[in-house]
Write an enzyme that holds these catalytic residues in place. Structure first.
Site, mmCIF file in Angstrom:
data_model
loop_
_atom_site.group_PDB
_atom_site.id
_atom_site.type_symbol
_atom_site.label_atom_id
_atom_site.label_comp_id
_atom_site.label_asym_id
_atom_site.label_seq_id
_atom_site.Cartn_x
_atom_site.Cartn_y
_atom_site.Cartn_z
ATOM 1 N N CYS A 36 0.844 -1.191 0.000
ATOM 2 C CA CYS A 36 0.000 0.000 0.000
ATOM 3 C C CYS A 36 0.881 1.243 0.000
ATOM 4 C CB CYS A 36 -0.878 -0.028 1.253
ATOM 5 S SG CYS A 36 -1.966 1.395 1.439
ATOM 6 N N SER A 71 9.256 -1.503 3.237
ATOM 7 C CA SER A 71 9.048 -2.582 2.264
ATOM 8 C C SER A 71 9.920 -2.357 1.033
ATOM 9 C CB SER A 71 7.577 -2.642 1.851
ATOM 10 O OG SER A 71 6.745 -2.867 2.975
ATOM 11 N N PHE A 121 11.802 1.133 -2.788
ATOM 12 C CA PHE A 121 11.396 0.852 -1.411
ATOM 13 C C PHE A 121 10.519 1.963 -0.853
ATOM 14 C CE2 PHE A 121 15.467 3.114 -1.103
ATOM 15 C CZ PHE A 121 15.265 4.019 -0.069
ATOM 16 N N SER A 122 9.811 1.625 0.219
ATOM 17 C CA SER A 122 8.965 2.608 0.905
ATOM 18 C C SER A 122 9.214 2.516 2.406
ATOM 19 C CB SER A 122 7.484 2.377 0.592
ATOM 20 O OG SER A 122 7.086 1.077 1.002
ATOM 21 N N CYS A 124 2.491 -7.579 2.075
ATOM 22 C CA CYS A 124 3.616 -8.385 1.571
ATOM 23 C C CYS A 124 3.318 -9.876 1.601
ATOM 24 C CB CYS A 124 4.890 -8.078 2.360
ATOM 25 S SG CYS A 124 5.274 -6.314 2.415
#
Length: 214
Positions: free
Chosen positions: A81, A142, A156-157, A173
């Protein structure tokens, strides 16, 4: 001679996911075709949306796909998300000029995230058998990448101060029972603009890039 120059974009406004995805693809195609030899890095925030990686189990979307923005994209990993308050970093890099090793690249991304969080006095680590960065059993960052002819896409976040309840609509995930957390849960004064500055600084340190604006 290896080109260590990277174009960087850091919009202050919320950016629509698919627009940035198309931009990444353009830079990836330019690197593959030889039209450009410059890497591309993007740091910013998206509107609320959900993305699904290659081979994802659609059962991990706990709602009808027509209820929210859902994008099926060319990265590894399961459903995740994006939303305001989450810093997203995309890296379109030519690994032929760095290291043609995806495991090395994933470990490098994890290192960038961990160094960023530790800059804000947040202790974190990787977790055996899983990608991303964790605080104990809670996930704070993530990772999902794609790669074509050694040119990467996606990235990535890091959850900074986002609305974590948005993760309740998915199995994050693909990990049942996965609890997501924010940096602000551990450092109440954290500001996403400051996080962005630190991420940029550490990317420079780890890849020795020179940044230019387009």
């Amino acid at each position: 001679m290896i080109n260590r120059t990277s174009i960087i974009k850091q919009p202050d406004k919320i950016s629509f996911f698919y627009d940035v995805y198309k931009l990444q693809k353009e830079y990836q195609d330019s690197l593959i075709s030889g039209k450009s030899n410059m890497n591309f890095i993007w740091l910013g925030e998206h509107q609320l949306c959900y993305t699904v990686g290659r081979g994802s189990n659609m059962d991990n979307l706990l709602f009808s796909a027509d209820e929210q923005d859902v994008f099926k994209i060319d990265r590894g990993g399961e459903v995740t998300c994006h939303m305001p308050g989450q810093l997203v970093t995309y890296l379109v890099l030519d690994l032929s000029n760095l290291n043609k090793d995806l495991n090395w690249y994933l470990r490098k991304i994890e290192k960038i995230i961990i160094k960023t969080l530790r800059s804000f006095n947040i202790n974190c680590s990787t977790k055996d058998g899983f990608t991303g960065v964790w605080i104990g059993e809670r996930k704070i960052a993530s990772i999902g990448i794609g790669c074509k002819r050694w040119v990467t896409i996606h990235g990535f976040s890091i959850n900074v101060n986002c609305k974590l309840e948005n993760f309740n609509k998915i199995v994050p995930c693909g990990i049942k029972g996965c609890q997501m957390v924010n940096m602000s849960d551990y450092n109440k004064n954290v500001d996403i603009k400051e996080v962005k500055k630190i991420v940029k600084k550490i990317i420079h340190e780890e890849f020795n890039f020179n940044f230019v604006s387009e």
